[in-house]
Design a protein around this motif. Sequence first.
Motif, PDB file in Angstrom:
ATOM      1  N   ASN A 180       0.844  -1.400   0.074  1.00 12.62           N
ATOM      2  CA  ASN A 180      -0.080   0.002   0.097  1.00 12.62           C
ATOM      3  C   ASN A 180       0.716   1.379   0.088  1.00 12.62           C
ATOM      4  OD1 ASN A 180      -0.254   1.496   2.715  1.00 12.62           O
ATOM      5  ND2 ASN A 180      -0.376  -0.502   3.349  1.00 12.62           N
ATOM      6  N   GLN A 181       2.234   1.338   0.617  1.00 15.26           N
ATOM      7  CA  GLN A 181       2.874   2.492   0.671  1.00 15.26           C
ATOM      8  C   GLN A 181       3.635   2.749  -0.613  1.00 15.26           C
ATOM      9  OE1 GLN A 181       2.919   4.888   3.122  1.00 15.26           O
ATOM     10  NE2 GLN A 181       1.480   3.720   4.109  1.00 15.26           N
ATOM     11  N   GLN A 182       3.578   1.763  -1.600  1.00 10.18           N
ATOM     12  CA  GLN A 182       4.274   1.774  -2.970  1.00 10.18           C
ATOM     13  C   GLN A 182       3.461   2.387  -4.088  1.00 10.18           C
ATOM     14  OE1 GLN A 182       6.495  -1.675  -4.087  1.00 10.18           O
ATOM     15  NE2 GLN A 182       6.719  -2.234  -1.876  1.00 10.18           N
ATOM     16  N   LEU A 183       1.974   2.625  -3.721  1.00 12.47           N
ATOM     17  CA  LEU A 183       0.864   3.011  -4.721  1.00 12.47           C
ATOM     18  C   LEU A 183       0.775   4.410  -4.222  1.00 12.47           C
ATOM     19  CD1 LEU A 183      -1.358  -0.101  -4.928  1.00 12.47           C
ATOM     20  CD2 LEU A 183       0.108   0.957  -6.578  1.00 12.47           C
ATOM     21  N   PRO A 184       0.154   5.047  -5.438  1.00 14.98           N
ATOM     22  CA  PRO A 184      -0.136   6.650  -5.102  1.00 14.98           C
ATOM     23  C   PRO A 184      -0.985   6.780  -3.825  1.00 14.98           C
ATOM     24  CG  PRO A 184      -0.473   6.159  -7.414  1.00 14.98           C
ATOM     25  CD  PRO A 184      -0.163   4.756  -6.896  1.00 14.98           C
ATOM     26  N   ASN A 185      -0.914   7.881  -3.308  1.00 18.94           N
ATOM     27  CA  ASN A 185      -1.937   8.231  -2.328  1.00 18.94           C
ATOM     28  C   ASN A 185      -3.417   8.364  -2.342  1.00 18.94           C
ATOM     29  OD1 ASN A 185       0.333   8.249  -0.313  1.00 18.94           O
ATOM     30  ND2 ASN A 185       0.481  10.613  -0.334  1.00 18.94           N
ATOM     31  N   ASP A 186      -3.468   8.749  -3.792  1.00 22.09           N
ATOM     32  CA  ASP A 186      -4.834   8.873  -4.265  1.00 22.09           C
ATOM     33  C   ASP A 186      -5.462   7.335  -4.613  1.00 22.09           C
ATOM     34  OD1 ASP A 186      -3.596   8.320  -6.752  1.00 22.09           O
ATOM     35  OD2 ASP A 186      -4.755   9.991  -7.618  1.00 22.09           O
ATOM     36  N   THR A 187      -4.803   6.230  -4.090  1.00 22.18           N
ATOM     37  CA  THR A 187      -5.522   4.875  -4.364  1.00 22.18           C
ATOM     38  C   THR A 187      -6.400   4.704  -3.325  1.00 22.18           C
ATOM     39  OG1 THR A 187      -3.577   4.251  -5.302  1.00 22.18           O
ATOM     40  CG2 THR A 187      -4.864   2.517  -4.794  1.00 22.18           C
ATOM     41  N   PHE A 188      -7.602   4.167  -3.544  1.00 20.47           N
ATOM     42  CA  PHE A 188      -8.744   3.801  -2.773  1.00 20.47           C
ATOM     43  C   PHE A 188      -8.596   2.290  -2.783  1.00 20.47           C
ATOM     44  CE2 PHE A 188     -12.796   2.323  -1.787  1.00 20.47           C
ATOM     45  CZ  PHE A 188     -13.098   3.081  -0.571  1.00 20.47           C
ATOM     46  N   TYR A 189      -8.875   1.628  -1.766  1.00 19.89           N
ATOM     47  CA  TYR A 189      -8.745   0.127  -1.569  1.00 19.89           C
ATOM     48  C   TYR A 189     -10.158  -0.458  -1.124  1.00 19.89           C
ATOM     49  CZ  TYR A 189      -3.673   0.926  -1.626  1.00 19.89           C
ATOM     50  OH  TYR A 189      -2.459   1.421  -1.714  1.00 19.89           O
ATOM     51  N   LEU A 190     -10.467  -1.603  -1.845  1.00 21.84           N
ATOM     52  CA  LEU A 190     -11.482  -2.185  -1.300  1.00 21.84           C
ATOM     53  C   LEU A 190     -11.352  -3.632  -1.020  1.00 21.84           C
ATOM     54  CD1 LEU A 190     -15.140  -1.866  -1.718  1.00 21.84           C
ATOM     55  CD2 LEU A 190     -14.290  -4.015  -2.892  1.00 21.84           C
ATOM     56  N   ILE A 191     -11.173  -3.910   0.141  1.00 22.22           N
ATOM     57  CA  ILE A 191     -10.791  -5.503   0.514  1.00 22.22           C
ATOM     58  C   ILE A 191     -11.970  -5.948   0.944  1.00 22.22           C
ATOM     59  CG2 ILE A 191      -9.252  -6.839   2.098  1.00 22.22           C
ATOM     60  CD1 ILE A 191      -7.405  -4.149   2.202  1.00 22.22           C
ATOM     61  N   TYR A 192     -12.342  -7.363   0.309  1.00 25.19           N
ATOM     62  CA  TYR A 192     -13.409  -8.115   0.335  1.00 25.19           C
ATOM     63  C   TYR A 192     -12.800  -9.286   1.110  1.00 25.19           C
ATOM     64  CZ  TYR A 192     -17.188 -11.379  -0.554  1.00 25.19           C
ATOM     65  OH  TYR A 192     -18.206 -12.102  -0.356  1.00 25.19           O
ATOM     66  N   ASN A 193     -13.200  -9.550   2.329  1.00 26.68           N
ATOM     67  CA  ASN A 193     -12.682 -10.762   3.414  1.00 26.68           C
ATOM     68  C   ASN A 193     -13.774 -11.755   3.552  1.00 26.68           C
ATOM     69  OD1 ASN A 193     -11.614 -12.334   5.161  1.00 26.68           O
ATOM     70  ND2 ASN A 193     -11.310 -10.577   6.745  1.00 26.68           N
ATOM     71  N   MET A 194     -13.700 -12.829   2.845  1.00 34.39           N
ATOM     72  CA  MET A 194     -14.714 -13.801   3.132  1.00 34.39           C
ATOM     73  C   MET A 194     -14.261 -14.865   4.023  1.00 34.39           C
ATOM     74  SD  MET A 194     -16.982 -16.169   0.331  1.00 34.39           S
ATOM     75  CE  MET A 194     -15.576 -16.591  -0.427  1.00 34.39           C
ATOM     76  N   GLN A 195     -14.599 -15.081   4.860  1.00 38.47           N
ATOM     77  CA  GLN A 195     -14.483 -15.894   6.122  1.00 38.47           C
ATOM     78  C   GLN A 195     -14.991 -17.056   6.067  1.00 38.47           C
ATOM     79  OE1 GLN A 195     -15.310 -13.432   9.370  1.00 38.47           O
ATOM     80  NE2 GLN A 195     -13.380 -12.419   9.364  1.00 38.47           N
ATOM     81  N   LEU A 196     -14.210 -18.357   5.787  1.00 39.91           N
ATOM     82  CA  LEU A 196     -14.864 -19.726   5.730  1.00 39.91           C
ATOM     83  C   LEU A 196     -14.495 -20.273   7.076  1.00 39.91           C
ATOM     84  CD1 LEU A 196     -13.979 -20.688   1.933  1.00 39.91           C
ATOM     85  CD2 LEU A 196     -16.141 -19.626   2.921  1.00 39.91           C
ATOM     86  N   SER A 197     -15.480 -20.058   8.071  1.00 40.73           N
ATOM     87  CA  SER A 197     -14.974 -20.702   9.426  1.00 40.73           C
ATOM     88  C   SER A 197     -14.917 -22.163   9.531  1.00 40.73           C
ATOM     89  CB  SER A 197     -16.038 -19.973  10.256  1.00 40.73           C
ATOM     90  OG  SER A 197     -17.331 -20.439  10.003  1.00 40.73           O
ATOM     91  N   SER A 198     -15.794 -22.782   8.631  1.00 40.16           N
ATOM     92  CA  SER A 198     -15.743 -24.173   8.916  1.00 40.16           C
ATOM     93  C   SER A 198     -14.458 -24.814   8.307  1.00 40.16           C
ATOM     94  CB  SER A 198     -16.924 -24.901   7.867  1.00 40.16           C
ATOM     95  OG  SER A 198     -16.847 -24.600   6.551  1.00 40.16           O
ATOM     96  N   LEU A 199     -13.552 -24.028   7.566  1.00 40.94           N
ATOM     97  CA  LEU A 199     -12.286 -24.369   7.080  1.00 40.94           C
ATOM     98  C   LEU A 199     -11.114 -23.685   7.837  1.00 40.94           C
ATOM     99  CD1 LEU A 199     -13.315 -24.570   3.030  1.00 40.94           C
ATOM    100  CD2 LEU A 199     -13.239 -26.750   4.659  1.00 40.94           C
ATOM    101  N   ASN A 200     -11.402 -22.806   8.503  1.00 40.74           N
ATOM    102  CA  ASN A 200     -10.407 -21.775   9.109  1.00 40.74           C
ATOM    103  C   ASN A 200      -9.684 -21.180   7.818  1.00 40.74           C
ATOM    104  OD1 ASN A 200     -11.003 -22.079  11.770  1.00 40.74           O
ATOM    105  ND2 ASN A 200      -9.628 -23.733  12.213  1.00 40.74           N
ATOM    106  N   ILE A 201     -10.394 -20.768   6.886  1.00 40.68           N
ATOM    107  CA  ILE A 201      -9.602 -20.056   5.675  1.00 40.68           C
ATOM    108  C   ILE A 201     -10.510 -18.588   5.580  1.00 40.68           C
ATOM    109  CG2 ILE A 201      -9.722 -20.143   3.140  1.00 40.68           C
ATOM    110  CD1 ILE A 201      -7.994 -22.390   4.206  1.00 40.68           C
ATOM    111  N   ALA A 202      -9.882 -17.755   5.154  1.00 36.84           N
ATOM    112  CA  ALA A 202     -10.033 -16.312   4.808  1.00 36.84           C
ATOM    113  C   ALA A 202      -9.652 -16.113   3.149  1.00 36.84           C
ATOM    114  CB  ALA A 202      -9.351 -15.182   5.621  1.00 36.84           C
ATOM    115  N   VAL A 203     -10.631 -15.942   2.568  1.00 37.87           N
ATOM    116  CA  VAL A 203     -10.324 -15.432   0.966  1.00 37.87           C
ATOM    117  C   VAL A 203     -10.442 -14.057   0.742  1.00 37.87           C
ATOM    118  CG1 VAL A 203     -11.113 -15.680  -1.371  1.00 37.87           C
ATOM    119  CG2 VAL A 203     -11.387 -17.542   0.274  1.00 37.87           C
TER     120      VAL A 203
END
Length: 161
Positions: A106-129
Amino acid sequence: EMSGTDNNNNNNNKEKDKKKQNKKGKKKSIWPSFVCSKSDDKSWGGYDEPNAKDFDVRGKNYLNDRIKIKSSSSLFKLANLELFDCSVDESYHIAQNNKSWYFKYNQQLPNDTFYLIYNMQLSSLNIAVVATFIIKTNQPSSLSSNSSSSSNNLLLVVVSS
């Protein structure tokens, strides 16, 4: 019938033509090479960003006419897709994990970069996508001058199963 030399010349000309076409057809990206919308692995488990124009979306008058239209281009670019082997508790604030793409770049991209982080938690598998999407913004100086860090331009979406 062509001789071996003629075949080589013909093949060289074809290769040069292909290179010219590739140079003409390739749009130079505004993003550095670590922003990767697809994996290099074309086998099972690889990923690629779909073309948004392939999807039908509701038109302006959909509630009245029920007509769907082709979508415009995607606003966001898929920067990376990651899988984390972790508990649900560990997957909260995943962008702050030192192994995450966001933390690394994130520090290597321009300051005007907007991030959308989609975190899908698969609790039965202990996995985060975790899918990280980015878009360049042209924020008014009054919004962007309050902080020198780009971390204010972050939206985290969490979906838990």
